[in-house]
Motif scaffolding. Structure first.
Motif, PDB file in Angstrom:
ATOM      1  N   THR A 188       0.125  48.601 -60.068  1.00 19.95           N
ATOM      2  CA  THR A 188      -0.101  47.182 -59.812  1.00 19.95           C
ATOM      3  C   THR A 188      -1.505  46.846 -60.282  1.00 19.95           C
ATOM      4  OG1 THR A 188      -1.157  47.298 -57.620  1.00 19.95           O
ATOM      5  CG2 THR A 188       1.259  47.470 -57.700  1.00 19.95           C
ATOM      6  N   GLU A 202      -3.824  46.131 -58.554  1.00 12.80           N
ATOM      7  CA  GLU A 202      -4.765  46.635 -57.557  1.00 12.80           C
ATOM      8  C   GLU A 202      -4.828  48.165 -57.528  1.00 12.80           C
ATOM      9  OE1 GLU A 202      -3.467  44.848 -53.923  1.00 12.80           O
ATOM     10  OE2 GLU A 202      -4.463  42.941 -54.362  1.00 12.80           O
ATOM     11  N   THR A 203      -4.097  48.827 -58.415  1.00 16.44           N
ATOM     12  CA  THR A 203      -4.123  50.288 -58.469  1.00 16.44           C
ATOM     13  C   THR A 203      -5.508  50.787 -58.887  1.00 16.44           C
ATOM     14  OG1 THR A 203      -1.761  50.413 -58.985  1.00 16.44           O
ATOM     15  CG2 THR A 203      -3.107  52.311 -59.595  1.00 16.44           C
ATOM     16  N   GLN A 204      -5.939  51.869 -58.250  1.00 16.32           N
ATOM     17  CA  GLN A 204      -7.194  52.525 -58.619  1.00 16.32           C
ATOM     18  C   GLN A 204      -6.910  53.582 -59.694  1.00 16.32           C
ATOM     19  OE1 GLN A 204      -7.770  53.529 -54.375  1.00 16.32           O
ATOM     20  NE2 GLN A 204      -9.921  52.995 -54.710  1.00 16.32           N
ATOM     21  N   ASP A 238     -13.451  48.665 -54.329  1.00 16.41           N
ATOM     22  CA  ASP A 238     -12.390  49.659 -54.495  1.00 16.41           C
ATOM     23  C   ASP A 238     -12.777  50.761 -55.477  1.00 16.41           C
ATOM     24  OD1 ASP A 238     -10.417  48.529 -52.751  1.00 16.41           O
ATOM     25  OD2 ASP A 238     -10.067  46.972 -54.243  1.00 16.41           O
ATOM     26  N   ARG A 244      -3.089  54.102 -53.154  1.00 19.43           N
ATOM     27  CA  ARG A 244      -3.308  53.107 -54.210  1.00 19.43           C
ATOM     28  C   ARG A 244      -3.843  53.708 -55.493  1.00 19.43           C
ATOM     29  NH1 ARG A 244      -7.238  48.845 -52.305  1.00 19.43           N
ATOM     30  NH2 ARG A 244      -7.109  48.312 -54.505  1.00 19.43           N
ATOM     31  N   THR A 270     -10.796  49.744 -60.022  1.00 15.06           N
ATOM     32  CA  THR A 270      -9.723  48.797 -60.324  1.00 15.06           C
ATOM     33  C   THR A 270     -10.197  47.834 -61.403  1.00 15.06           C
ATOM     34  OG1 THR A 270     -10.474  47.179 -58.683  1.00 15.06           O
ATOM     35  CG2 THR A 270      -8.917  48.874 -57.926  1.00 15.06           C
TER      36      THR A 270
END
Length: 334
Positions: free
Chosen positions: A47, A49-51, A193, A205, A236
């Protein structure tokens, strides 16, 4: 003409891209899109927001951490490495300075010479990767490499130099390197993040890094279990965008320091670019960029101050980012 989203979608589908693409212009996000899987074994999608691991893009954050300590008087650009190393790493020449290390002009021997790595997915670490969790634990890896050329004579990209910088930062400040990056760079940049995560304990994540376009083989045995000054921080796309905004607003270090860091110190004709202090620089324009390439990681983020354009491509397989990076470079004329 096809929209930016359409051409990125087409390229992502054609190349099997797995990751996130973000484009910002004049403070407006024109594109933020995710593709592929963060965890192939469990079918968990990426997504926005994925790290993602960023590999050598970490060097820019290391350079800013060092510059933050210079600004605070804990270090100086002419501080010698020897003054803080003591008896450690005796093959590092006595006249090697912080500035030499930042500019990749130190001449010290490199524990990971990328010019001799045949395949990015080879097992290249000389010690078990689980033994590399703190900066001090890198000392055995850094030791024993002969000087390649006198300090200041020429440019040679050097991973070891940035781990040495992390070590110098720790010893000058008395604070652990990962904590320094968090407080001196991530917090003022609003990078909420972004952190050095353990590759064997990734949170939900964070994307697993894959060695190939398909299959379940990950990079967990290929890279240090926790990164240091030369690579390994996770971030991110939103945090990277915030990073560039904060950098050129003077929120991380004063703008005078930023100008020092993005001033070309060396030409790098083999890679069609120049280099400053911790930042890659376009060969002819004002573009500055961060780049990372390692087993299971490919990353690039480019910022053109004169055009107020930033684009970031993060991928969780070794060669995933580059077709999208080339597309955006052509499309955005950066």
């Amino acid at each position: 003409m096809s929209s930016l989203e359409d051409v990125v979608d087409e390229a992502a589908g054609r190349t099997g891209f797995s990751g996130v693409v973000r484009v910002d212009r004049s403070g407006v996000t024109e594109l933020a899109a995710a593709y592929g899987l963060a965890d192939r074994g469990h079918g968990i999608p990426n997504t926005v927001e994925t790290q993602f691991a960023t590999a050598s893009a970490t060097k820019s954050l290391t350079a800013l951490t060092v510059m933050g300590l210079v600004e605070r008087g804990a270090l100086a650009l002419d501080t010698t490495a020897r003054s803080l190393l003591g008896d450690d790493l005796p093959l590092v020449a006595d006249d090697v300075t912080v500035e030499h290390l930042l500019a990749h002009r130190s001449g010290i021997g490199d524990y990971l010479d990328e010019d001799v790595v045949d395949d990015i997915t080879d097992y290249v670490m000389s010690v078990p990767v689980h033994e590399l969790a703190t900066t001090e634990q890198y000392l055995p890896v850094l030791d024993g490499h002969q000087t390649v050329f006198p300090a200041g004579r020429q440019f040679a990209y050097n991973n070891a130099g940035y781990v040495v910088l992390a070590l110098l930062a720790e010893r000058a400040s008395g604070v652990q390197f990962h904590e320094l990056v968090r407080t001196l760079v991530c917090e003022p940049a609003g990078m909420v993040d972004t952190a050095f995560l353990r590759s064997d304990e990734l949170p939900g994540r964070a994307a697993r890094g894959y060695l190939r376009v398909d299959g379940l083989g990950t990079n967990v045995l290929h890279l240090p279990v926790v990164g240091s000054g030369d690579g390994g921080i996770y971030s991110t796309a939103a945090d990277i965008s915030s990073f560039w905004d904060s950098l050129f607003a003077g929120r991380i270090v004063p703008l005078e320091r930023v100008a020092e860091m993005v001033r070309p110190r060396s030409d790098w004709p083999e890679e069609h670019r120049r280099y400053g202090l911790g930042f890659h620089l376009h060969a002819t324009n004002d573009g500055a960029f961060m780049e990372g390439y390692d087993a299971g990681v490919s990353f690039a983020s480019v910022h053109r101050p004169s055009f107020s354009v930033t684009y970031t491509v993060m991928s969780n397989w070794s060669d995933g980012a580059w077709p999208i990076v080339r597309l955006l470079s052509d499309r955005l004329a950066t």
